[in-house]
Design an enzyme around this catalytic site. Structure first.
Site, PDB file in Angstrom:
ATOM      1  N   CYS A   2       0.864  -1.186   0.000  1.00  0.00           N
ATOM      2  CA  CYS A   2       0.000   0.000   0.000  1.00  0.00           C
ATOM      3  C   CYS A   2       0.894   1.227   0.000  1.00  0.00           C
ATOM      4  CB  CYS A   2      -0.851   0.024   1.263  1.00  0.00           C
ATOM      5  SG  CYS A   2      -1.812  -1.451   1.516  1.00  0.00           S
ATOM      6  N   ARG A  27       1.482   1.861  -5.940  1.00  0.00           N
ATOM      7  CA  ARG A  27       1.661   0.847  -4.886  1.00  0.00           C
ATOM      8  C   ARG A  27       0.350   0.161  -4.534  1.00  0.00           C
ATOM      9  NH1 ARG A  27       6.355   1.235  -2.210  1.00  0.00           N
ATOM     10  NH2 ARG A  27       5.442   0.120  -0.462  1.00  0.00           N
ATOM     11  N   TRP A  75      -3.680  -1.545  -1.189  1.00  0.00           N
ATOM     12  CA  TRP A  75      -3.617  -2.773  -1.989  1.00  0.00           C
ATOM     13  C   TRP A  75      -4.094  -3.847  -1.022  1.00  0.00           C
ATOM     14  CZ3 TRP A  75      -3.099  -3.991  -6.948  1.00  0.00           C
ATOM     15  CH2 TRP A  75      -2.866  -5.325  -7.287  1.00  0.00           C
ATOM     16  N   ASN A 101       0.899   0.012   6.081  1.00  0.00           N
ATOM     17  CA  ASN A 101       1.254  -0.773   4.892  1.00  0.00           C
ATOM     18  C   ASN A 101       1.923  -2.033   5.412  1.00  0.00           C
ATOM     19  OD1 ASN A 101       2.128  -1.881   2.524  1.00  0.00           O
ATOM     20  ND2 ASN A 101       3.936  -0.565   2.358  1.00  0.00           N
ATOM     21  N   GLY A 102       1.302  -3.202   5.190  1.00  0.00           N
ATOM     22  CA  GLY A 102       1.904  -4.453   5.651  1.00  0.00           C
ATOM     23  C   GLY A 102       0.822  -5.443   6.049  1.00  0.00           C
ATOM     24  N   GLU A 490       7.810 -19.965 -20.841  1.00  0.00           N
ATOM     25  CA  GLU A 490       7.662 -18.621 -20.233  1.00  0.00           C
ATOM     26  C   GLU A 490       8.768 -17.691 -20.724  1.00  0.00           C
ATOM     27  OE1 GLU A 490       5.578 -16.944 -18.837  1.00  0.00           O
ATOM     28  OE2 GLU A 490       6.670 -15.329 -17.817  1.00  0.00           O
ATOM     29  N   LYS A 494       8.175 -14.114 -22.687  1.00  0.00           N
ATOM     30  CA  LYS A 494       8.772 -12.843 -22.261  1.00  0.00           C
ATOM     31  C   LYS A 494       9.476 -12.168 -23.432  1.00  0.00           C
ATOM     32  CE  LYS A 494       7.093 -12.096 -19.148  1.00  0.00           C
ATOM     33  NZ  LYS A 494       6.093 -13.087 -18.938  1.00  0.00           N
ATOM     34  N   GLU A 497       6.932 -10.932 -26.178  1.00  0.00           N
ATOM     35  CA  GLU A 497       5.970  -9.857 -25.887  1.00  0.00           C
ATOM     36  C   GLU A 497       6.623  -8.512 -25.628  1.00  0.00           C
ATOM     37  OE1 GLU A 497       3.544 -10.211 -22.411  1.00  0.00           O
ATOM     38  OE2 GLU A 497       5.003 -11.414 -21.358  1.00  0.00           O
ATOM     39  N   HIS A 513      12.287 -33.702 -33.166  1.00  0.00           N
ATOM     40  CA  HIS A 513      11.052 -33.968 -33.923  1.00  0.00           C
ATOM     41  C   HIS A 513      10.645 -32.758 -34.751  1.00  0.00           C
ATOM     42  CE1 HIS A 513      10.616 -37.678 -31.631  1.00  0.00           C
ATOM     43  NE2 HIS A 513      11.023 -36.962 -30.595  1.00  0.00           N
ATOM     44  N   LYS A 612      -2.432  -5.057 -19.869  1.00  0.00           N
ATOM     45  CA  LYS A 612      -2.019  -5.747 -18.640  1.00  0.00           C
ATOM     46  C   LYS A 612      -3.049  -6.804 -18.247  1.00  0.00           C
ATOM     47  CE  LYS A 612       0.343  -6.936 -15.162  1.00  0.00           C
ATOM     48  NZ  LYS A 612       1.492  -7.841 -15.435  1.00  0.00           N
TER      49      LYS A 612
HETATM   50  C1  AGP Z   1       2.337 -12.330 -19.487  1.00  0.00           C
HETATM   51  O1  AGP Z   1       3.549 -11.615 -19.395  1.00  0.00           O
HETATM   52  C2  AGP Z   1       1.237 -11.535 -20.145  1.00  0.00           C
HETATM   53  N1  AGP Z   1       1.082 -10.253 -19.563  1.00  0.00           N
HETATM   54  C3  AGP Z   1      -0.068 -12.328 -20.267  1.00  0.00           C
HETATM   55  O2  AGP Z   1       0.236 -13.543 -20.913  1.00  0.00           O
HETATM   56  C4  AGP Z   1      -0.796 -12.659 -18.941  1.00  0.00           C
HETATM   57  O3  AGP Z   1      -0.041 -13.592 -18.189  1.00  0.00           O
HETATM   58  C5  AGP Z   1      -2.161 -13.255 -19.296  1.00  0.00           C
HETATM   59  O4  AGP Z   1      -2.908 -12.272 -19.981  1.00  0.00           O
HETATM   60  C6  AGP Z   1      -2.948 -13.730 -18.055  1.00  0.00           C
HETATM   61  O5  AGP Z   1      -3.204 -12.637 -17.237  1.00  0.00           O
HETATM   62  P1  AGP Z   1      -3.754 -12.917 -15.747  1.00  0.00           P
HETATM   63  O6  AGP Z   1      -2.705 -13.685 -15.014  1.00  0.00           O
HETATM   64  O7  AGP Z   1      -3.972 -11.545 -15.173  1.00  0.00           O
HETATM   65  O8  AGP Z   1      -5.028 -13.699 -15.862  1.00  0.00           O
END
Ligand code: AGP
Length: 617
Positions: A2, A27, A75, A101-102, A490, A494, A497, A513, A612
């Protein structure tokens, strides 16, 4: 995580605090509130939602006069985001006010004791318990506020950064810190003081600041030198006043160039916060209330279906290995977007685990509703308290990663794996599928992970140098086996994207394969080759790549020699149990993609075409 801020001085407190809260919204932004003291009464206004909503509400609710006040942007960790759970919280007498905050882990026991002493509570928060504990001590021990705060904090277990105000001593503010940050801005001749989670609320008023250390409290009185004491033994400490060099934007990003880099480096603390109160190594137990309350369901489950998207789906893949290996429960991992449309077979004997950082992903939410409509029990792993998915789930557990601002998910991924590992370990104990010796070993190893991540983060310059050599690549291959196959996926995500380089993740053995046809001297191949987990087989995969002139970047266990001889670059991670290696091997891949993206002038925190939270289908 927070944001707290407070002011005591000669200026109007309100504009300083409200603007300070706006700067601290990164935050947390579930709710916000302000307390102002106008010389006679405590005026309080607080609301669910962002600071802008508070700004409108205050005008209708309270007088904004006063030269002392405290503010908070929340938060949520305990209690859903709503008006009553928002801070500041006021003690029963109406004389004391606090922002915090905590997390107070033992708040429930303290709350019951205070109820027995005649206290009643308006909110579900741990913070309201703390301010009434301070009030009770002040009253029964007949001590000043500072002493009461000190005694109270020696009774609580958890993390805190607090600012406390007493209407009966309006020229004073008490602040204290353990585990969460507090900065104190010092005005000219000590005529005014600014308190905040970081310096962003006061950087234009003063560059002289004190950062409290853990276990310290400060008694702040207008016109007087600050007195800093150790909470444990009340010993006086010399104030270490620093002259701040950071500008506002640098402060919000904690001095890092991007939120993503800040969040990569926050992972040790995020995991500590996620383990806090749940991993009790000294007692040899794991405590997750959402799981304990549904233990029978989990033990009788015939299958666990994990639904998620993107990075959260990768965390689900790691969980599949861990749950089946530890708890011997069959697991299926599904893309939520596929699961919801393919008319899946679901029964009451199924448990669905829904993983989501934002708690707002439309496909995951729809998959949950479908599973519930077919009688499954849905358990959520979310990072946002009170989010749509968190509210839709039958039960669940929160990661305590704090707000994740960068679109590319980093600390959410490692805290999701942390929580899922705790669940799998707890189930293995309940089912007797793991020896107590192994169980204790995992608890001890899990507790060491934050320190080991810190060690990997120290290799950042080395990783940046490797990134420089491959920033012009057009394709990349990521390979991993076993627990590290999902990490390969993963790592590829990264890179894709944030740098817009095409990258694919594959199980290392699958290379033969098809993908091996792609290998040439322009194809960098990132291989996770830690010492535990089919090491020899991965080494032969690396040799196959080498013999086709592929460029190899290998993530290895500290002290590795065999891979060092054949790979073009190696990045070392500390040794740990195989099942915990994803928590370490993912860090170099996050940093590699971050540095490549920065060198390619990409918008790291807000990559093109991405959001996001994907709240649309
Ligand atoms: C991952 O870096 C991306 N931002 C995206 O794949 C994300 O993980 C996906 O949209 C799922 O989001 P969520 O965890 O908020 O459900």
């Amino acid at each position: 995580m927070c944001g707290i801020t407070a002011y005591i001085g000669y200026r109007d407190a309100y504009p300083i605090i409200i603007n300070g809260l706006k700067r601290l919204e990164y935050r947390g932004y579930d709710s916000a509130g302000i307390m102002l003291y106008d010389g006679e009464s405590i005026n309080l206004s607080k609301t669910k939602g962002k600071v802008s909503i508070l700004e409108n509400k205050i005008k209708e609710e309270i007088s904004d006069s006063g030269v002392i006040g405290i503010g908070h942007t929340r938060w949520a960790t305990h209690g859903i985001p709503n008006d009553i759970n928002s801070h500041p919280h006021i003690s029963q007498s109406g004389n004391l006010a606090i922002v915090h905050n905590g997390i107070i882990e033992n708040y429930s026991a303290l709350k019951h004791e205070l109820i027995d002493r005649g206290y009643s509570f308006q909110s579900e928060t741990d913070t309201e318990v703390l301010i009434n504990l301070i009030e009770e001590i002040k009253k029964t021990e007949d001590v000043k506020l500072g002493k009461a705060v000190q005694i109270a904090l020696n009774q609580v277990i958890g993390a805190y950064a607090i600012a406390v105000f007493d209407k009966e001593k309006p020229d004073e503010m008490i602040v204290a810190k353990l585990g969460s940050p507090i900065a104190i801005g010092i005005g000219k001749d000590n005529q005014e003081f600014f308190i905040a989670s970081d310096a962003s609320p006061f950087i234009e008023y003063t560059k002289d600041a004190i950062y409290l250390e853990d276990g310290e409290m400060a008694i702040i009185k207008k016109g007087r030198e600050i007195s800093i004491r150790k909470l444990k033994d009340d010993s006086l400490i010399d104030a270490n006043v620093q002259e701040l060099q950071l500008n506002l934007e640098q402060i919000e990003k904690g001095g890092y160039e991007h939120f993503m880099l800040k969040e990569i480096h926050e992972q040790p603390q995020a995991i500590i916060d996620t383990l806090r109160g749940r991993l009790l190594t000294d007692k040899g137990i794991i405590k997750i209330s959402g799981l304990e309350n549904n233990m029978k369901r989990f033990l009788n489950a015939e299958r666990i279906i994990i639904v998620a998207c993107g990075t959260s789906w990768h965390a689900g893949l790691v969980a599949e290995y861990i749950f089946e290996d530890f708890a011997r429960i069959p697991v299926e991992v599904e893309y939520a977007s596929e699961f919801r449309y393919r008319n899946p077979i679901i029964t009451e004997k199924d448990i669905v685990i829904a993983i989501s950082q934002s708690g707002e992903t439309a496909d995951t939410l729809a998959a949950i509703k479908l599973a519930k409509s077919k009688g499954a029990f849905v358990f959520g792993v979310c990072n946002v308290v009170g989010s749509s998915i968190a509210r839709e789930n039958d039960s669940g557990v929160y990661t305590h990663a704090g707000p994740e601002i960068g679109v590319a998910s980093t600390k959410a991924f490692t805290t999701q794996i942390t929580v899922l590992t705790l669940i799998a370990l707890r189930l293995s104990r309940a089912k007797g599928t793991m020896t107590s010796a192994d169980y204790r070993l995992y608890l001890q190893e899990l507790e060491l992970i934050p320190k080991k991540i810190k060690k990997v983060l120290e290799t950042d310059e080395h990783i940046k140098a490797i990134a420089k050599k491959y920033l012009l690549s057009t394709n990349c291959l990521y390979l991993g086996r076993g627990y590290n196959f999902p990490v390969a996926l993963e790592g590829a995500l990264k890179l894709k994207e944030i740098s817009y380089i095409h990258a694919e993740g594959y199980p290392a053995a699958e290379m033969k394969h098809g993908p091996i046809a792609l290998i040439d001297d322009r194809m960098p191949v990132i291989v996770i080759a830690t010492s535990k987990g089919h090491y020899e087989k991965v080494v032969s995969n690396i040799q196959e790549i080498k013999s086709r002139s592929g460029k190899i970047i290998a993530v290895v266990t500290e002290g590795d020699t065999a891979v060092r001889e054949i790979a073009d670059h190696v990045i070392e991670v500390p040794d740990t149990e195989e099942a915990l290696t994803p928590l370490l091997t993912t860090i170099p891949l996050q940093l590699l993609s971050y540095h490549i993206a920065v060198m390619r002038d990409c918008n790291v925190d807000q990559p093109r075409n991405l959001a996001k939270s994907v709240t649309v289908e």
